[in-house]
Design a protein around this motif. Sequence first.
Motif, short mmCIF file in Angstrom:
data_model
loop_
_atom_site.label_atom_id
_atom_site.label_comp_id
_atom_site.label_asym_id
_atom_site.label_seq_id
_atom_site.Cartn_x
_atom_site.Cartn_y
_atom_site.Cartn_z
N LYS A 131 20.38 35.62 98.93
CA LYS A 131 19.11 35.14 98.38
C LYS A 131 18.45 34.21 99.38
O LYS A 131 18.23 33.02 99.11
CB LYS A 131 19.38 34.40 97.07
CG LYS A 131 19.71 35.36 95.94
CD LYS A 131 19.93 34.63 94.63
CE LYS A 131 20.20 35.62 93.53
NZ LYS A 131 20.55 34.93 92.29
N SER A 132 18.14 34.76 100.53
CA SER A 132 17.53 33.95 101.59
C SER A 132 16.05 33.77 101.31
O SER A 132 15.41 34.60 100.67
CB SER A 132 17.74 34.65 102.94
OG SER A 132 16.98 34.04 103.91
N PHE A 133 15.54 32.59 101.77
CA PHE A 133 14.12 32.29 101.58
C PHE A 133 13.24 33.04 102.59
O PHE A 133 12.02 33.11 102.43
CB PHE A 133 13.85 30.79 101.74
CG PHE A 133 14.53 29.94 100.69
CD1 PHE A 133 15.02 30.50 99.49
CD2 PHE A 133 14.67 28.57 100.90
CE1 PHE A 133 15.63 29.69 98.54
CE2 PHE A 133 15.29 27.77 99.94
CZ PHE A 133 15.78 28.32 98.76
N GLU A 167 9.93 35.05 102.11
CA GLU A 167 9.31 34.72 100.82
C GLU A 167 8.08 33.85 101.07
O GLU A 167 8.05 33.05 102.00
CB GLU A 167 10.29 33.95 99.93
CG GLU A 167 11.59 34.70 99.63
CD GLU A 167 11.39 35.86 98.67
OE1 GLU A 167 10.37 35.87 97.91
OE2 GLU A 167 12.22 36.80 98.70
N TYR A 206 5.80 30.91 99.53
CA TYR A 206 5.82 29.85 98.52
C TYR A 206 4.51 29.09 98.50
O TYR A 206 4.48 27.91 98.14
CB TYR A 206 7.00 28.89 98.77
CG TYR A 206 8.37 29.56 98.68
CD1 TYR A 206 8.77 30.16 97.47
CD2 TYR A 206 9.23 29.61 99.76
CE1 TYR A 206 10.01 30.78 97.40
CE2 TYR A 206 10.47 30.22 99.68
CZ TYR A 206 10.86 30.81 98.49
OH TYR A 206 12.07 31.42 98.38
N THR A 222 13.72 32.10 94.12
CA THR A 222 14.56 33.07 94.81
C THR A 222 16.02 32.93 94.36
O THR A 222 16.67 33.90 93.99
CB THR A 222 14.49 32.83 96.33
OG1 THR A 222 13.13 32.66 96.67
CG2 THR A 222 15.09 34.00 97.10
N THR A 223 16.51 31.69 94.40
CA THR A 223 17.93 31.46 94.11
C THR A 223 18.19 31.25 92.62
O THR A 223 19.30 31.48 92.14
CB THR A 223 18.44 30.20 94.84
OG1 THR A 223 17.62 29.09 94.44
CG2 THR A 223 18.36 30.38 96.34
#
Length: 612
Positions: free
Chosen positions: A123-125, A128, A130, A153-154
Amino acid sequence: MKVPSKSILSWCAALLVIAAVGTCGYLVYDRSGRAEARATGDERIGLYASTLDQVVERFRTLPFVLANDEGIHRMLQAPTDRALIDRVNRSLAALATAAGADDLYIMNASGLTLAASNYDQPKSFVGENYSFRPYFRDAVEHGRGQFFAIGVTTGEPGYFLSRPVWRNGTLLGVAVVKISLEGLEADWRSAGSNIALADNRGVLFLASPPNWKYRPIRPLSETERADIRRSMQYSGISLEGWPLLKHAQSPANGDVVKIEMADNEQHSFLVTRSDLEGYGWTLYSFTDLAPIRHAAILAGAASALTAAVLLLLFLWWRGRRAALRAKLDAHDLLEQRVTERTQELVRANDSLSREIEDRRRAEEALKRAQDELVQASKLAALGQMSAALAHEINQPLAALKTTLASAKLLIRNGATERAAATVATIDDLVARMSELTQHLRAFARKDFGEMEPVDVTVVVQRALALANARLGAEGVRTVIDMPAGGVMVTGNATRLEQVLLNLLSNAADAVSHARERMIAVSVMQNDDQVQVGVADTGSGIAAGDMASVFDPFFTTKQVGKGLGLGLSISYAIIEDHGGRLRAQNRDGGGAEFSFSLPLAQAAAPAVTALGA
Ligand code: ADP
């Protein structure tokens, strides 16, 4: 209406006092307990606020450091350079591990994450965007951002701190550090405190009771809910659920609120709150009031019990004092009564003494009168007897004259022997006369002398000797029945003789007109008494006179013949000798007067037989 008794009223008052003391005890303890709880809550909140500050402060400079890092600048300027991104990724991961931060990541100016410490995790950022997060906008617009949210995400909650990355006036991107605050929650829980941290809208994002977490402390408005949805602050969590409290406003410091707990029971809590400047958060401490209430109930009960004991002691003491006072009063009353009674007795005694004195004087007067009456009676008797005495003395005198003449003749004729016999007769006659005069002398004497042993038969003989002249003259026959050896009593011979003479004289009067003239004198001894009786054959005593014969001055005789004193004086004399004179009519006619006297103890008689 029935008026309640005094004791019921005092019991009611006592119960009221006990209840009032118990309530006061409860209130005082409850109030002091709450004050203490508030102080403890304040202290606790201060401690937790500073702990939170310390945790956050440790990381506050980290985004700033990243924002000024040359490598990061270069990476943001060449976002397609894989080698540069790789280096930044690794250094971010190393830094996160060293600093203890959850995640560190770098976004470009449009919010796309280029590098992150969790670059190598599922679950890497990385990749993504934001830009919708407030901390991105805040960093761009205000130079810094901070925001608590659940990671989209996490799915892990965390606190995001952000800084813009500027290079020569151009925004390159935003550097962010995400830190976990879950450790604080665990601390609160292990301390057993009900602590909750609310965001600016009142959503509790950290709370020691597990079921409080992500619940709004008060009902949220529709706008607030829309804002939360938009920022995806609590993604995956439904905030439609029930608020912790029903109040429209968040609770103030010192408020008491009711919250349903895990045991499905409504618990009362004292609220202590602290608004954390710089975060826009509020830290709440909820102190359960149940233990305080229990302690206050115990304190109230203890106070009521103490009051009851003290009241009982007071009532006991008062009862004792009242009993003591009543005793003293009773004692005083008794003393007063005794004093009054004593005074009454003294008065009664005085009046009795006066009465005794009066009686003594009356007795003396009576005695004097009696003595005088005795004397008068004797004089009367003497008057009556004088004729008989004259006859009695004249008779021996005449006989003497004749006997002396014949004696003279016999002496002259030389008949000395017969003359001597005549002289003896003269002697007898002289003796008889001297005896008569002796009696008269004794009778005339007022003082009768002492009581002494007396032979009753001798007394009777002497009385008969005095009365004989009259009885003989009137042809009265006398019958005498006496024991030969004599009967001794203790008394005064002269006075007893006077009684008998009086009885004989009355009997002589009674038989004077009777056909049969007889007087019977009897002396009988039985046991320790001697009974003396004088009975006659006269007309007896009339029934109506029976009760009066002993009264002074009662007489049925003609004027000049009787004074009516004889029997009353005789009665008194017999009474003086311890006997009683009685009168009764005989069956065959005539009267009988009798009396009995106690026999004397002494042996030697002082009065001897006649002529002895
Ligand atoms: P007095 O002889 O001077 O009357 P007494 O006191 O001797 O006083 O007697 C009182 C009265 O008692 C006499 O008057 C008489 O009526 C009555 N009485 C006393 N002795 C006899 C008696 N033997 N027979 C009848 N009556 C008597």
